[in-house]
Design a protein around this motif. Structure first.
Motif, short mmCIF file in Angstrom:
data_model
loop_
_atom_site.label_atom_id
_atom_site.label_comp_id
_atom_site.label_asym_id
_atom_site.label_seq_id
_atom_site.Cartn_x
_atom_site.Cartn_y
_atom_site.Cartn_z
N GLN A 26 18.62 35.95 55.28
CA GLN A 26 18.78 35.18 54.72
C GLN A 26 19.62 35.50 53.32
N GLY A 27 20.32 34.31 53.28
CA GLY A 27 22.17 34.54 52.99
C GLY A 27 22.87 34.99 53.55
N ARG A 28 23.25 34.88 54.73
CA ARG A 28 24.45 35.39 55.85
C ARG A 28 24.56 34.65 56.47
N GLU A 29 25.32 34.37 56.62
CA GLU A 29 26.20 33.80 57.77
C GLU A 29 26.93 34.30 58.97
N TYR A 30 27.46 33.93 59.81
CA TYR A 30 27.92 35.10 61.28
C TYR A 30 29.07 33.87 61.56
N VAL A 31 30.20 34.68 61.88
CA VAL A 31 31.87 33.69 61.47
C VAL A 31 32.45 34.76 63.17
N GLU A 32 32.49 33.97 63.69
CA GLU A 32 32.57 34.79 65.30
C GLU A 32 34.49 34.56 65.47
N LEU A 33 35.25 35.90 65.70
CA LEU A 33 36.37 35.94 65.89
C LEU A 33 36.82 34.86 67.14
N VAL A 34 38.38 34.24 66.55
CA VAL A 34 38.04 33.01 67.91
C VAL A 34 38.66 33.58 69.52
N SER B 84 42.88 50.59 82.72
CA SER B 84 41.93 49.71 82.30
C SER B 84 41.72 48.68 81.43
N LEU B 85 41.49 47.68 81.26
CA LEU B 85 41.69 47.16 80.04
C LEU B 85 40.16 46.59 79.34
N ILE B 86 39.77 46.68 78.31
CA ILE B 86 38.09 46.42 77.99
C ILE B 86 38.97 45.53 76.90
N LEU B 87 38.07 44.43 77.07
CA LEU B 87 37.58 43.03 76.63
C LEU B 87 36.83 43.32 75.71
N ILE B 88 36.56 42.69 74.29
CA ILE B 88 35.78 42.50 73.41
C ILE B 88 35.81 41.57 72.24
N THR B 89 34.58 41.28 72.08
CA THR B 89 33.96 39.95 71.40
C THR B 89 33.47 40.64 70.34
N LEU B 90 33.89 39.96 68.61
CA LEU B 90 33.59 40.74 67.88
C LEU B 90 32.61 38.54 67.01
N GLU C 251 30.99 31.24 53.13
CA GLU C 251 32.37 33.37 53.15
C GLU C 251 33.23 32.38 54.48
N ASN C 252 33.03 31.97 54.76
CA ASN C 252 33.61 31.35 56.67
C ASN C 252 34.83 31.00 56.26
N GLU C 253 35.12 29.88 55.27
CA GLU C 253 36.54 29.02 54.75
C GLU C 253 37.61 30.12 54.53
N ARG C 254 36.89 31.30 53.77
CA ARG C 254 37.95 32.14 53.04
C ARG C 254 38.06 33.37 54.45
N ILE C 255 36.92 33.70 55.18
CA ILE C 255 37.32 34.69 56.49
C ILE C 255 38.22 34.37 57.44
N PHE C 256 38.50 32.87 57.80
CA PHE C 256 39.06 31.95 58.60
C PHE C 256 40.92 32.10 58.30
N GLN C 257 40.95 32.49 56.74
CA GLN C 257 42.56 32.69 56.52
C GLN C 257 43.12 33.72 56.68
N ALA C 258 41.87 34.15 56.30
CA ALA C 258 41.85 36.04 55.73
C ALA C 258 41.87 36.61 57.52
N ARG D 116 41.99 41.14 61.95
CA ARG D 116 42.03 40.80 63.36
C ARG D 116 43.41 42.21 63.82
N GLY D 117 43.75 42.10 62.72
CA GLY D 117 45.27 43.11 63.17
C GLY D 117 44.50 44.95 62.86
N ALA D 118 43.58 44.63 61.81
CA ALA D 118 42.98 45.89 61.48
C ALA D 118 42.20 46.36 62.59
N LEU D 119 41.22 45.22 63.03
CA LEU D 119 40.54 45.69 64.28
C LEU D 119 41.05 46.19 65.50
N LEU D 120 41.22 45.58 65.40
CA LEU D 120 43.10 45.84 66.66
C LEU D 120 43.52 47.22 66.93
#
Length: 167
Positions: free
Chosen positions: A59-67, A82-88, A96-103, A108-112
């Motif tokens: 409860q109180g959680r949302e999920y934001v799929e990275l595009v 090889s190439l690795i393809l990952i969806t997170l 927090e959705n809107e703020r996540i999309f802004q950041a 993405r850069g840090a995760l990459l």
């Protein structure tokens, strides 16, 4: 006769399955009505709601799929092997959705970069979907996302991961 035997066996098997299903079906629970209110029905509804809470998302959680997917090259002997393809997807506090999309570019850069580091230590070699290799990767994703964005990100879910070997 040879063509009729499989049809007879199919009908018998189907009939046996339906009969077993009907015979083993649990008895229906009838609600008890007191003063115009369902007593057992309410208790059943409350227990069902508790079960749903335990099985559903926190409860109180949302999920934001990275595009976009992440694409990570795995290099062996100075060539891309090889190439690795990952969806997170990020699990965040509600709202927090809107703020996540802004950041997202920073996240993405840090995760990459974390994925490149994981590939360079051989994390995507061999049986890369084994939990002994994915657990450290998941923990690293959460640490990196929280470092870049904050504690509002509680988990990073690996939704899809594939490896495409380059011939």
């Amino acid at each position: 006769m040879k063509k009729l035997l499989p049809i007879i066996l199919l009908v018998l098997g189907l009939g046996g399955g339906v009969g077993a299903g009907l015979a083993l079906r649990p008895d229906p629970v009838l609600p008890v009505v007191e003063d115009g209110m369902e007593v057992d029905g309410k208790a059943h509804a409350d227990s069902q709601a508790n079960e749903d809470k335990e099985e559903g998302p926190p409860q109180g959680r949302e999920y934001v799929e990275l595009v976009d997917q992440f694409i990570i090259p795995v290099v062996n002997d100075n060539a891309v092997a090889s190439l690795i393809l990952i969806t997170l997807t990020l699990e965040t506090d509600a709202g927090e959705n809107e703020r996540i999309f802004q950041a997202e570019p920073r996240i993405r850069g840090a995760l990459l970069q974390a994925m490149f580091d994981h590939a360079n230590i051989g994390g995507f070699d061999g049986a890369f979907t084994n939990s002994s290799k994915l657990d450290p990767l998941r923990k690293m994703f959460v640490e990196v996302a929280q470092k870049v964005y904050g504690e509002e990100i509680s988990d990073v879910l690996i939704v899809q991961i594939t490896r495409q070997d380059v011939s």
